[in-house]
Design a protein around this motif. Structure first.
Motif, PDB file in Angstrom:
ATOM      1  N   HIS A 212       0.850  -1.190   0.000  1.00  0.00           N
ATOM      2  CA  HIS A 212       0.000   0.000   0.000  1.00  0.00           C
ATOM      3  C   HIS A 212       0.880   1.232   0.000  1.00  0.00           C
ATOM      4  O   HIS A 212       1.850   1.322   0.754  1.00  0.00           O
ATOM      5  CB  HIS A 212      -0.904  -0.012   1.239  1.00  0.00           C
ATOM      6  CG  HIS A 212      -1.643   1.264   1.444  1.00  0.00           C
ATOM      7  ND1 HIS A 212      -1.546   1.990   2.612  1.00  0.00           N
ATOM      8  CD2 HIS A 212      -2.473   1.956   0.646  1.00  0.00           C
ATOM      9  CE1 HIS A 212      -2.295   3.066   2.511  1.00  0.00           C
ATOM     10  NE2 HIS A 212      -2.864   3.078   1.332  1.00  0.00           N
TER      11      HIS A 212
ATOM     12  N   LEU B 229      -8.106  -4.170   7.342  1.00  0.00           N
ATOM     13  CA  LEU B 229      -7.244  -5.140   8.017  1.00  0.00           C
ATOM     14  C   LEU B 229      -7.757  -5.518   9.405  1.00  0.00           C
ATOM     15  O   LEU B 229      -7.245  -6.454  10.009  1.00  0.00           O
ATOM     16  CB  LEU B 229      -5.824  -4.574   8.140  1.00  0.00           C
ATOM     17  CG  LEU B 229      -5.129  -4.241   6.821  1.00  0.00           C
ATOM     18  CD1 LEU B 229      -3.822  -3.506   7.088  1.00  0.00           C
ATOM     19  CD2 LEU B 229      -4.891  -5.489   5.996  1.00  0.00           C
TER      20      LEU B 229
ATOM     21  N   ASN C 191      -0.141  -8.186   3.870  1.00  0.00           N
ATOM     22  CA  ASN C 191       0.369  -6.835   3.680  1.00  0.00           C
ATOM     23  C   ASN C 191       1.887  -6.854   3.822  1.00  0.00           C
ATOM     24  O   ASN C 191       2.414  -7.384   4.790  1.00  0.00           O
ATOM     25  CB  ASN C 191      -0.271  -5.893   4.709  1.00  0.00           C
ATOM     26  CG  ASN C 191      -0.132  -4.450   4.346  1.00  0.00           C
ATOM     27  OD1 ASN C 191       0.239  -4.114   3.233  1.00  0.00           O
ATOM     28  ND2 ASN C 191      -0.416  -3.584   5.291  1.00  0.00           N
TER      29      ASN C 191
END
Length: 165
Positions: free
Chosen positions: A12, A29, A42
């Protein structure tokens, strides 16, 4: 089940935005939305990432960073633009330093509009991105050529053309 659906890794990056979409990405999340139920992991390393989830628009300073992250990712890869700023530049698009949405810098596979984009929309975009990643992987494996997804229908606000003086 294909390897990509078992453990796709996501990186991200926040371009230039108000951080509203970043808060919603973090909400994905949490146990309430739990994007990890799809096997999403992630990561902070683009070399390990399959999905590039980007929020905010492109400006003169983050353009090289966005391109560098994209180029460091291995093929096949998927780019998901989250929020109006990432899709079109949003409220910041008329700023002197803004170039526009993420598609001005790198090819975008999935657009998730909204200001701020809701976690449900973000997760739906990630699931759509997983399907595109699967197709890209199959094409790369069978022909050695990368899959180019069909062009999505333009968003309602993409049809508005503004003339600049």
């Amino acid at each position: 089940m294909a390897f990509e659906k078992k453990s796709p890794w996501l990186i991200h990056y926040d371009g230039s935005s108000c951080n509203g979409c970043d808060i919603e990405v973090l909400a994905c999340l949490t146990p309430l939305y739990d994007v990890e139920r799809f096997g999403i992991v992630n990561t902070g390393d683009p070399k390990h990432a399959d999905i590039f989830l980007v929020t905010g628009g492109v400006n003169a300073q983050n353009l090289p960073v966005v391109r560098q992250i994209y180029e460091q990712m291995a093929e096949p890869k998927v780019v998901i633009a989250v929020g109006t700023c990432a899709c079109t530049g949003g409220v910041f698009r008329e700023c002197y330093n803004m170039l526009g949405g993420m598609d001005k810098a790198i090819p975008v596979d999935v657009y998730v509009p909204g200001c701020a984009a809701r976690p449900e929309s973000i997760i739906a975009g990630v699931v759509k991105g997983l399907a595109i990643l699967e197709e890209k992987h199959k094409k790369l494996k069978s022909t050695g050529e990368l899959y180019v997804p069909p062009k999505e229908e333009p968003l309602p606000f993409e049809n508005v053309k503004e003339e600049k003086a």
